[in-house]
Design a protein around this motif. Structure first.
Motif, mmCIF file in Angstrom:
data_model
loop_
_atom_site.group_PDB
_atom_site.id
_atom_site.type_symbol
_atom_site.label_atom_id
_atom_site.label_comp_id
_atom_site.label_asym_id
_atom_site.label_seq_id
_atom_site.Cartn_x
_atom_site.Cartn_y
_atom_site.Cartn_z
ATOM 1 N N LYS A 157 0.868 -1.092 0.156
ATOM 2 C CA LYS A 157 0.044 0.011 -0.144
ATOM 3 C C LYS A 157 0.783 1.345 0.080
ATOM 4 O O LYS A 157 1.834 1.314 0.656
ATOM 5 C CB LYS A 157 -0.857 -0.092 1.364
ATOM 6 C CG LYS A 157 -1.992 -1.054 1.105
ATOM 7 C CD LYS A 157 -2.888 -0.913 2.330
ATOM 8 C CE LYS A 157 -3.983 -1.997 2.334
ATOM 9 N NZ LYS A 157 -4.862 -1.860 3.349
ATOM 10 N N ALA A 158 0.570 2.151 -0.759
ATOM 11 C CA ALA A 158 1.241 3.315 -0.754
ATOM 12 C C ALA A 158 0.318 4.680 -0.753
ATOM 13 O O ALA A 158 -0.809 4.277 -1.262
ATOM 14 C CB ALA A 158 1.990 3.230 -2.146
ATOM 15 N N SER A 159 0.994 5.746 -0.607
ATOM 16 C CA SER A 159 0.103 7.217 -0.588
ATOM 17 C C SER A 159 0.632 8.172 -1.396
ATOM 18 O O SER A 159 1.972 8.051 -1.301
ATOM 19 C CB SER A 159 -0.032 7.756 1.021
ATOM 20 O OG SER A 159 -0.546 6.783 1.959
ATOM 21 N N GLY A 160 0.006 8.502 -2.240
ATOM 22 C CA GLY A 160 0.005 9.580 -3.373
ATOM 23 C C GLY A 160 -0.024 10.935 -2.834
ATOM 24 O O GLY A 160 -1.450 11.340 -2.991
ATOM 25 N N ILE A 161 1.096 11.874 -2.584
ATOM 26 C CA ILE A 161 0.834 13.084 -2.394
ATOM 27 C C ILE A 161 0.506 13.826 -3.483
ATOM 28 O O ILE A 161 1.578 13.826 -4.646
ATOM 29 C CB ILE A 161 1.917 13.866 -1.483
ATOM 30 C CG1 ILE A 161 2.124 12.898 -0.270
ATOM 31 C CG2 ILE A 161 1.559 15.145 -0.947
ATOM 32 C CD1 ILE A 161 1.019 12.682 0.704
ATOM 33 N N VAL A 162 -0.371 14.537 -4.013
ATOM 34 C CA VAL A 162 -0.537 15.315 -5.339
ATOM 35 C C VAL A 162 -0.185 16.717 -5.182
ATOM 36 O O VAL A 162 -0.635 17.557 -4.185
ATOM 37 C CB VAL A 162 -2.349 15.158 -5.529
ATOM 38 C CG1 VAL A 162 -2.345 15.983 -6.783
ATOM 39 C CG2 VAL A 162 -2.714 13.935 -5.790
ATOM 40 N N LEU A 163 0.828 17.153 -6.022
ATOM 41 C CA LEU A 163 1.237 18.550 -5.689
ATOM 42 C C LEU A 163 1.010 19.216 -7.399
ATOM 43 O O LEU A 163 1.294 18.608 -8.227
ATOM 44 C CB LEU A 163 2.753 18.327 -5.548
ATOM 45 C CG LEU A 163 3.274 17.754 -4.196
ATOM 46 C CD1 LEU A 163 4.839 17.728 -4.105
ATOM 47 C CD2 LEU A 163 2.584 18.387 -2.887
ATOM 48 N N ASP A 164 0.840 20.549 -7.227
ATOM 49 C CA ASP A 164 0.772 21.446 -8.301
ATOM 50 C C ASP A 164 2.257 21.684 -9.100
ATOM 51 O O ASP A 164 3.016 21.987 -8.266
ATOM 52 C CB ASP A 164 0.225 22.955 -7.886
ATOM 53 C CG ASP A 164 -1.100 22.649 -7.323
ATOM 54 O OD1 ASP A 164 -1.700 21.707 -7.222
ATOM 55 O OD2 ASP A 164 -1.548 23.751 -6.879
ATOM 56 N N LYS A 165 2.056 21.470 -10.235
ATOM 57 C CA LYS A 165 3.380 21.944 -11.152
ATOM 58 C C LYS A 165 3.484 23.301 -11.187
ATOM 59 O O LYS A 165 2.463 23.718 -11.678
ATOM 60 C CB LYS A 165 3.445 21.245 -12.356
ATOM 61 C CG LYS A 165 3.772 19.585 -12.479
ATOM 62 C CD LYS A 165 3.419 19.073 -13.648
ATOM 63 C CE LYS A 165 3.776 17.524 -13.904
ATOM 64 N NZ LYS A 165 3.837 16.861 -15.094
ATOM 65 N N PRO A 166 4.594 23.909 -10.874
ATOM 66 C CA PRO A 166 4.602 25.222 -10.991
ATOM 67 C C PRO A 166 4.441 25.962 -12.299
ATOM 68 O O PRO A 166 4.888 25.503 -13.440
ATOM 69 C CB PRO A 166 6.133 25.812 -10.535
ATOM 70 C CG PRO A 166 6.828 24.536 -10.815
ATOM 71 C CD PRO A 166 5.704 23.315 -10.523
ATOM 72 N N ASP A 167 3.734 27.104 -12.411
ATOM 73 C CA ASP A 167 3.829 27.853 -13.941
ATOM 74 C C ASP A 167 2.793 27.274 -14.946
ATOM 75 O O ASP A 167 3.147 27.260 -16.047
ATOM 76 C CB ASP A 167 5.066 28.260 -14.406
ATOM 77 C CG ASP A 167 6.019 28.853 -13.280
ATOM 78 O OD1 ASP A 167 5.557 29.592 -12.461
ATOM 79 O OD2 ASP A 167 7.305 28.864 -13.222
ATOM 80 N N LYS A 168 1.984 26.292 -14.413
ATOM 81 C CA LYS A 168 1.227 25.600 -15.445
ATOM 82 C C LYS A 168 -0.093 26.744 -15.788
ATOM 83 O O LYS A 168 -0.818 27.193 -14.812
ATOM 84 C CB LYS A 168 0.518 24.376 -14.972
ATOM 85 C CG LYS A 168 1.533 23.392 -14.885
ATOM 86 C CD LYS A 168 1.869 22.918 -16.195
ATOM 87 C CE LYS A 168 2.959 21.843 -16.589
ATOM 88 N NZ LYS A 168 3.265 21.348 -17.589
#
Length: 287
Positions: free
Chosen positions: A3-14
């Protein structure tokens, strides 16, 4: 440990954050699992080398074969072809969503045929099977969902598994060679003219595209780059002959960034050092 947890982050300057491509996922894995995976990676790397399961021009995720080795090999091949009075060109390709497309059954079959021990193949197949992941962001249900294909991001063994998975993509080139660093693949060819190189690229890309389709692997065509090499003493007209792939036009670049190195048609280091210096100055200014 599957089992894994995925942290969702914004890509800059999109410009737009309404598509999944505008986000980056950082996967967190269990530390104990990473220790076991590291040990298995060492055993698998040793077996792969001794059994010849890797292409001889594959770099990355392998001890003693880093970015510098890949770039040095590319330069060496270009100079050899130029010494034979050939016009030399290189095509830079990028595998799309590389680790996410590894099929456990296909990989296990290839390893078994290659002579890898049954217990190690069984461990790899089990490692890639019945995995679960949950995405963590504002408003997410935080429920685990099954992951049918792919290797887990951040695992010590994932890059090696992918390198073994795509080893068959490398074509045999009579006058040139294919070099890869994990999911970055280059095809270098030499001939009597740049136009002949373009035709060769279209032929070899068709081959690796077909092989990739059999593996469930595709290429990010918009990221493709092309460079026509020149010697410092070359007085012929600069060629701007483009390449067409999947109805997309790719003119030759005057500077290509590959594996952290800036490459120019004359293989001059000045552009690389100037860009690295500008980046260092920008970093120092922001402190």
């Amino acid at each position: 440990m599957k089992k894994a947890s995925g942290i969702v982050l914004d890509k800059p300057d999109k410009p737009d954050y309404r598509t999944p491509a505008s986000f980056r996922i950082i996967v967190l894995l269990e530390t104990v699992s990473k220790i076991l995976e590291r040990l298995s990676a060492l055993r698998l790397a040793s077996a792969a080398r001794s059994l010849g399961l890797l292409h001889h021009n594959q770099c990355g995720s392998l001890a003693g074969l880093g970015c510098f080795d890949a770039v040095a090999t590319l330069f060496h091949e270009v100079r050899l072809l130029q010494a034979a009075s050939f016009k030399v060109s290189t095509l830079f390709l990028d595998v799309k969503s590389s680790f996410d497309n590894v099929c456990a059954n296909k990989l296990a079959t290839a390893l078994t045929r290659g002579g890898v021990s049954a217990y190690l193949v069984a461990w790899i197949k089990s490692f890639l099977s019945k995995r679960q992941c949950r995405l963590i962001f504002q408003g997410a249900p935080k429920a685990f969902c099954p992951v049918a294909v792919g290797t887990p991001q951040g695992s010590p063994i994932s890059p090696l598994l992918f390198v073994l998975y795509i080893a068959s993509l490398h074509p045999t080139i009579p006058q040139g060679l294919a070099i890869s660093y994990v999911d970055d693949l280059t095809i270098t060819v030499g001939s009597d003219s740049v136009r002949s190189n373009i035709r060769a690229f279209q032929y070899f890309f068709g081959i690796i595209q077909k092989r990739g389709a059999n593996l469930g692997v595709a290429f990010s065509v918009p990221k493709t780059e092309l460079i026509h090499w020149r010697t410092p003493k070359d007085r012929s007209d600069v060629s701007f002959a483009p390449l067409v792939i999947n109805d997309m036009l790719f003119p030759p670049s005057q500077a290509v960034r590959w594996l952290g190195y800036w490459l120019t048609p004359t293989i001059h280091s000045l552009v690389h050092f100037l860009r690295r210096l500008a980046l260092a100055k920008a970093s120092f200014t922001s402190i």
